[in-house]
Design a protein around this motif. Structure first.
Motif, PDB file in Angstrom:
ATOM      1  N   TRP A   7       0.823  -1.211   0.000  1.00 11.50           N
ATOM      2  CA  TRP A   7       0.000   0.000   0.000  1.00 11.50           C
ATOM      3  C   TRP A   7       0.858   1.264   0.000  1.00 11.50           C
ATOM      4  O   TRP A   7       1.748   1.409   0.845  1.00 11.50           O
ATOM      5  N   ASP A   8       0.540   2.170  -0.931  1.00  9.01           N
ATOM      6  CA  ASP A   8       0.944   3.562  -0.758  1.00  9.01           C
ATOM      7  C   ASP A   8       0.011   4.154   0.309  1.00  9.01           C
ATOM      8  O   ASP A   8      -1.056   3.591   0.576  1.00  9.01           O
ATOM      9  N   VAL A   9       0.377   5.250   0.924  1.00 11.37           N
ATOM     10  CA  VAL A   9      -0.475   5.827   1.978  1.00 11.37           C
ATOM     11  C   VAL A   9      -1.198   7.086   1.489  1.00 11.37           C
ATOM     12  O   VAL A   9      -2.420   7.098   1.307  1.00 11.37           O
ATOM     13  N   ASP A  10      -0.429   8.148   1.244  1.00 11.36           N
ATOM     14  CA  ASP A  10      -1.056   9.433   0.901  1.00 11.36           C
ATOM     15  C   ASP A  10      -1.801   9.340  -0.436  1.00 11.36           C
ATOM     16  O   ASP A  10      -1.220   9.000  -1.462  1.00 11.36           O
ATOM     17  N   GLY A  11      -3.075   9.640  -0.400  1.00 11.00           N
ATOM     18  CA  GLY A  11      -3.886   9.613  -1.611  1.00 11.00           C
ATOM     19  C   GLY A  11      -4.499   8.253  -1.881  1.00 11.00           C
ATOM     20  O   GLY A  11      -5.562   8.168  -2.483  1.00 11.00           O
ATOM     21  N   THR A  12      -3.851   7.182  -1.430  1.00 10.78           N
ATOM     22  CA  THR A  12      -4.336   5.823  -1.707  1.00 10.78           C
ATOM     23  C   THR A  12      -5.191   5.308  -0.549  1.00 10.78           C
ATOM     24  O   THR A  12      -6.329   4.886  -0.744  1.00 10.78           O
ATOM     25  N   VAL A  13      -4.644   5.375   0.643  1.00 13.85           N
ATOM     26  CA  VAL A  13      -5.384   4.913   1.819  1.00 13.85           C
ATOM     27  C   VAL A  13      -6.399   5.985   2.251  1.00 13.85           C
ATOM     28  O   VAL A  13      -7.522   5.681   2.656  1.00 13.85           O
ATOM     29  N   LEU A 180      -0.566  -0.821  -4.726  1.00 12.72           N
ATOM     30  CA  LEU A 180      -1.714   0.074  -4.916  1.00 12.72           C
ATOM     31  C   LEU A 180      -1.226   1.502  -4.747  1.00 12.72           C
ATOM     32  O   LEU A 180      -0.651   1.849  -3.719  1.00 12.72           O
ATOM     33  N   GLU A 181      -1.493   2.319  -5.762  1.00 13.27           N
ATOM     34  CA  GLU A 181      -1.015   3.703  -5.780  1.00 13.27           C
ATOM     35  C   GLU A 181      -2.117   4.635  -6.266  1.00 13.27           C
ATOM     36  O   GLU A 181      -3.122   4.188  -6.830  1.00 13.27           O
ATOM     37  N   ASP A 182      -1.885   5.941  -6.073  1.00 10.78           N
ATOM     38  CA  ASP A 182      -2.856   6.936  -6.555  1.00 10.78           C
ATOM     39  C   ASP A 182      -2.229   7.934  -7.528  1.00 10.78           C
ATOM     40  O   ASP A 182      -2.952   8.764  -8.071  1.00 10.78           O
ATOM     41  N   SER A 183      -0.915   7.887  -7.701  1.00 10.97           N
ATOM     42  CA  SER A 183      -0.256   8.969  -8.442  1.00 10.97           C
ATOM     43  C   SER A 183       0.695   8.430  -9.510  1.00 10.97           C
ATOM     44  O   SER A 183       1.196   7.300  -9.395  1.00 10.97           O
TER      45      SER A 183
HETATM   46 MG    MG Z   1       0.247   8.597  -2.958  1.00  5.24          MG
END
Ligand code: MG
Ligand code: XBP
Length: 239
Positions: A7-13, A180-183
């Motif tokens: 897991w990525d944290v910022d933006g993902t979680v 899992l990422e958001d960016s």
């Molecule tokens: Mg992120």
């Protein structure tokens, strides 16, 4: 075979960038008497630079009223950063920022089906501790076999170092993991480490280019494909 979900944290979680870090940066600037304010649009552009300290330095490069000497700018960023993180920790401790949809379910499902979970983030350890203890309680570390943060790796995403470090500590190969990422920076980091990566777009990256992602979603509410092995392990997750 899938052995670990990273897991990525910022933006993902959680939507920590818009609701947490940006707000905390602005408060830290105000407290320091600096006439700087990062609005949502500006912060979106600044997110191209990973790492809060690095982001402030990138911003200062274009600020006429910032200190002229690099050493002075670095000293200022060094001074502001812990204060910003303390403000951020307070915000998340108050549970003002919740988990994104589907995150808790997927984490619980991994635990139930014996898939190891890990964290690969460029944020500070203290920020992860603050968010996860607020959301999962004091025993949040039980959920993750490995947690790698900014302090553990000098080069930040899109550099793959953080992912390589997670793989090394888990003792598994890149093909045994799924990220899992958001960016775009996060995707690039995971792919450069050879790890397949799914994207759950956060608010700042709705229109970003995620070429090379295994899949792109707006959130994790519906079951997500994590590879064939996940199905064999009886996951409710599916393609
Ligand atoms: Mg992120
Ligand atoms: C997270 C970051 C961090 C946070 C702020 O990126 O870039 O810098 O914005 O945290 P990612 P710090 O989600 O790709 O890991 O101020 O502690 O750096």
């Amino acid at each position: 075979m899938l052995r670990a979900l990273i897991w990525d944290v910022d933006g993902t979680v959680a939507e920590t960038e818009s609701l947490g870090h940006r707000v905390a940066f602005n408060q830290a600037f105000a407290e320091a008497g600096l006439d700087w304010h990062w609005d949502v649009a500006l912060y979106g552009r600044l997110l191209q630079v990973s790492g809060g300290r690095e982001r402030m330095l990138a911003f200062m490069q274009q600020q006429p009223e910032a200190p002229r000497e690099l050493a002075e700018r670095e000293a200022l960023a060094q001074r502001l950063h812990p204060r910003k993180n303390a403000i951020y920790a307070d915000l998340v401790a108050q549970r003002r920022i919740g988990l994104r949809p589907g995150v808790r379910r997927l984490m619980d499902e991994c635990t139930a089906f014996g898939v190891t979970q890990a964290v690969a983030t460029t944020t500070s350890t203290r920020n992860v501790e603050a968010l996860f203890s607020a959301q999962f309680g004091p025993r949040w570390q039980d959920r993750f076999a490995v947690v790698v943060c900014a302090e553990d790796v000098p080069s930040k995403k899109p550099d793959p170092q953080v992912y390589r470090c997670v793989l090394q500590r888990l003792g598994i190969g890149a093909r045994e993991a799924f990220a899992l990422e958001d960016s775009p920076n996060g995707l690039q980091a995971a792919r450069a480490a050879g790890i397949a990566c799914g994207i759950t777009r956060s608010v700042y990256f709705r229109d970003a280019d995620f070429d090379g992602a295994a899949w792109v979603r707006d959130d994790l509410q519906r079951p997500v494909p994590l590879g064939l092995a996940a199905l064999q392990q009886g996951f409710a997750l599916r393609a």
